[in-house]
Design a protein around this motif. Structure first.
Motif, mmCIF file in Angstrom:
data_model
loop_
_atom_site.group_PDB
_atom_site.id
_atom_site.type_symbol
_atom_site.label_atom_id
_atom_site.label_comp_id
_atom_site.label_asym_id
_atom_site.label_seq_id
_atom_site.Cartn_x
_atom_site.Cartn_y
_atom_site.Cartn_z
ATOM 1 N N GLY A 64 0.831 -1.194 0.000
ATOM 2 C CA GLY A 64 0.000 0.000 0.000
ATOM 3 C C GLY A 64 0.860 1.234 0.000
ATOM 4 O O GLY A 64 1.733 1.402 -0.835
ATOM 5 N N PRO A 65 0.644 2.140 0.961
ATOM 6 C CA PRO A 65 1.388 3.383 0.975
ATOM 7 C C PRO A 65 2.825 3.243 1.441
ATOM 8 O O PRO A 65 3.580 4.187 1.389
ATOM 9 N N GLY A 66 3.248 2.068 1.900
ATOM 10 C CA GLY A 66 4.643 1.856 2.289
ATOM 11 C C GLY A 66 5.016 2.518 3.596
ATOM 12 O O GLY A 66 6.095 3.089 3.705
ATOM 13 N N LEU A 67 4.150 2.478 4.579
ATOM 14 C CA LEU A 67 4.410 3.119 5.859
ATOM 15 C C LEU A 67 4.718 2.080 6.928
ATOM 16 O O LEU A 67 4.223 0.963 6.881
ATOM 17 N N SER A 68 5.514 2.495 7.880
ATOM 18 C CA SER A 68 5.781 1.613 9.016
ATOM 19 C C SER A 68 4.574 1.624 9.948
ATOM 20 O O SER A 68 3.663 2.439 9.799
ATOM 21 N N ALA A 69 4.577 0.749 10.925
ATOM 22 C CA ALA A 69 3.447 0.661 11.860
ATOM 23 C C ALA A 69 3.291 1.970 12.628
ATOM 24 O O ALA A 69 2.172 2.452 12.823
ATOM 25 N N GLY A 70 4.386 2.568 13.045
ATOM 26 C CA GLY A 70 4.332 3.835 13.770
ATOM 27 C C GLY A 70 3.779 4.961 12.909
ATOM 28 O O GLY A 70 2.983 5.781 13.370
ATOM 29 N N GLU A 71 4.205 4.971 11.653
ATOM 30 C CA GLU A 71 3.705 5.998 10.734
ATOM 31 C C GLU A 71 2.219 5.802 10.449
ATOM 32 O O GLU A 71 1.471 6.780 10.366
ATOM 33 N N ARG A 77 -4.125 8.692 13.583
ATOM 34 C CA ARG A 77 -4.434 9.687 14.611
ATOM 35 C C ARG A 77 -4.653 11.064 13.985
ATOM 36 O O ARG A 77 -5.606 11.776 14.321
ATOM 37 N N LEU A 78 -3.795 11.426 13.041
ATOM 38 C CA LEU A 78 -3.915 12.734 12.401
ATOM 39 C C LEU A 78 -5.175 12.836 11.548
ATOM 40 O O LEU A 78 -5.824 13.884 11.512
ATOM 41 N N ARG A 79 -5.534 11.773 10.865
ATOM 42 C CA ARG A 79 -6.767 11.788 10.063
ATOM 43 C C ARG A 79 -7.986 11.961 10.957
ATOM 44 O O ARG A 79 -8.920 12.683 10.628
ATOM 45 N N LYS A 80 -7.976 11.286 12.104
ATOM 46 C CA LYS A 80 -9.086 11.432 13.038
ATOM 47 C C LYS A 80 -9.145 12.863 13.557
ATOM 48 O O LYS A 80 -10.218 13.458 13.659
ATOM 49 N N GLU A 81 -7.979 13.427 13.854
ATOM 50 C CA GLU A 81 -7.929 14.802 14.348
ATOM 51 C C GLU A 81 -8.462 15.771 13.293
ATOM 52 O O GLU A 81 -9.215 16.690 13.613
ATOM 53 N N VAL A 82 -8.103 15.569 12.038
ATOM 54 C CA VAL A 82 -8.592 16.423 10.957
ATOM 55 C C VAL A 82 -10.111 16.319 10.840
ATOM 56 O O VAL A 82 -10.808 17.330 10.706
ATOM 57 N N ARG A 83 -10.636 15.080 10.901
ATOM 58 C CA ARG A 83 -12.095 14.902 10.837
ATOM 59 C C ARG A 83 -12.780 15.644 11.982
ATOM 60 O O ARG A 83 -13.790 16.328 11.783
#
Length: 108
Positions: A64-71, A77-83
């Motif tokens: 997928g987007p190639g992110l680590s678990a922490g990322e 968390r950031l997407r939820k905060e934006v919503r």
């Protein structure tokens, strides 16, 4: 008779589920909610997502987007905060419009 989907439809549907996976309890719930939106049977979409997630873990977590678990956690968390902030902004806009109308001398 089974329905054949073009690869673009499959990729788009899987991408939509993976992008919104944090909003649902499970990949099944996400597939069940998003499947009808993209006109794909939810169980088939769940299988596609399951395969995409398995391929991502086999390639060293670079699926997928190639992110680590922490990322991924931070992104979730950031997407939820934006919503939440967008929702708060909508509420504040409605409240300011209400109070502006109440304070308008022409309103009385």
């Amino acid at each position: 008779m089974s329905k054949r989907y073009p690869p673009e439809v499959r990729e788009k549907a899987v991408r939509l589920v993976l992008e919104r996976l944090d909003e649902f309890e499970s990949p099944y719930a996400a597939a069940k909610a998003i499947g009808p939106l993209v006109d794909v049977y939810h169980e088939l979409l769940r299988l596609w997502v399951k395969r995409a997630l398995a391929e991502g873990s086999q390639s060293g977590g670079k699926g997928g987007p190639g992110l680590s678990a922490g990322e991924r956690d931070e992104l979730r968390r950031l997407r939820k905060e934006v919503r939440d902030l967008k929702q708060a902004n909508e509420i504040l806009k409605l409240a300011s419009a209400f109070f502006a109308r109440e304070l308008d001398p022409r309103h009385r």
